[in-house]
Scaffold this motif. Structure first.
Motif, PDB file in Angstrom:
ATOM      1  N   GLU A   9      39.379  -1.145  80.797  1.00 20.07           N
ATOM      2  CA  GLU A   9      38.600  -2.287  80.892  1.00 20.07           C
ATOM      3  C   GLU A   9      37.624  -2.247  81.816  1.00 20.07           C
ATOM      4  O   GLU A   9      37.929  -1.703  83.038  1.00 20.07           O
ATOM      5  CB  GLU A   9      39.435  -3.477  81.047  1.00 20.07           C
ATOM      6  CG  GLU A   9      40.217  -3.836  79.719  1.00 20.07           C
ATOM      7  CD  GLU A   9      41.146  -4.992  80.147  1.00 20.07           C
ATOM      8  OE1 GLU A   9      41.085  -5.684  81.243  1.00 20.07           O
ATOM      9  OE2 GLU A   9      41.761  -5.597  78.997  1.00 20.07           O
ATOM     10  N   LEU A  16      35.777  -9.856  80.993  1.00 16.95           N
ATOM     11  CA  LEU A  16      35.808  -8.605  80.444  1.00 16.95           C
ATOM     12  C   LEU A  16      34.421  -8.163  79.876  1.00 16.95           C
ATOM     13  O   LEU A  16      33.801  -9.150  78.887  1.00 16.95           O
ATOM     14  CB  LEU A  16      36.865  -8.563  79.104  1.00 16.95           C
ATOM     15  CG  LEU A  16      36.798  -7.267  78.323  1.00 16.95           C
ATOM     16  CD1 LEU A  16      37.389  -6.163  79.250  1.00 16.95           C
ATOM     17  CD2 LEU A  16      37.940  -7.476  77.089  1.00 16.95           C
ATOM     18  N   THR A  19      35.278  -2.453  76.862  1.00 19.42           N
ATOM     19  CA  THR A  19      36.489  -1.326  76.855  1.00 19.42           C
ATOM     20  C   THR A  19      36.168  -0.140  76.484  1.00 19.42           C
ATOM     21  O   THR A  19      35.401   0.293  75.699  1.00 19.42           O
ATOM     22  CB  THR A  19      37.459  -2.178  75.557  1.00 19.42           C
ATOM     23  OG1 THR A  19      37.760  -3.564  75.782  1.00 19.42           O
ATOM     24  CG2 THR A  19      38.824  -1.422  75.967  1.00 19.42           C
TER      25      THR A  19
END
Length: 104
Positions: A9, A16, A19
């Motif tokens: 991540e 976030l 990814t």
């Protein structure tokens, strides 16, 4: 092939921003697909600019690359499965990411 298939991540604090799914490894480099989250839009221009400066030999370009990369590493964290890494060198371009790291 310890890292293949892992999901790493990219975070800005608790957010976030993307990814990375590891698809290839050539130690110390790992690479794979990059799935951007909405928050990545803020960082995309920095990654584009640092790539544009990466292979230039002009001292001013090298200095500018270092400044850009300090912004990236100062605000973003690369998280291996389970824990953040201490330091990293990450490049992102058109849905692909490649990186190396220290400590995990």
């Amino acid at each position: 092939m310890a890292w293949l298939g892992e999901r790493w991540e990219l975070r800005a604090g608790d957010e976030l921003v993307g990814t990375i799914t590891i698809e290839d490894q050539d130690f110390p480099w790992l690479s794979g697909s990059f799935a951007a989250e909405p928050g990545f839009a803020r960082w995309a221009p920095l990654f584009a600019d640092e790539l544009a400066l990466l292979d230039r030999d002009d001292p001013e370009d090298i200095s500018r690359w270092e400044e850009l990369y300090e912004q990236i590493t100062g605000a973003l964290t690369l998280v291996a499965p389970g824990e953040p890494v201490e330091d990293f060198l990450l490049h992102i371009d058109e849905g692909r990411a490649w990186f190396r790291w220290i400590g995990a």
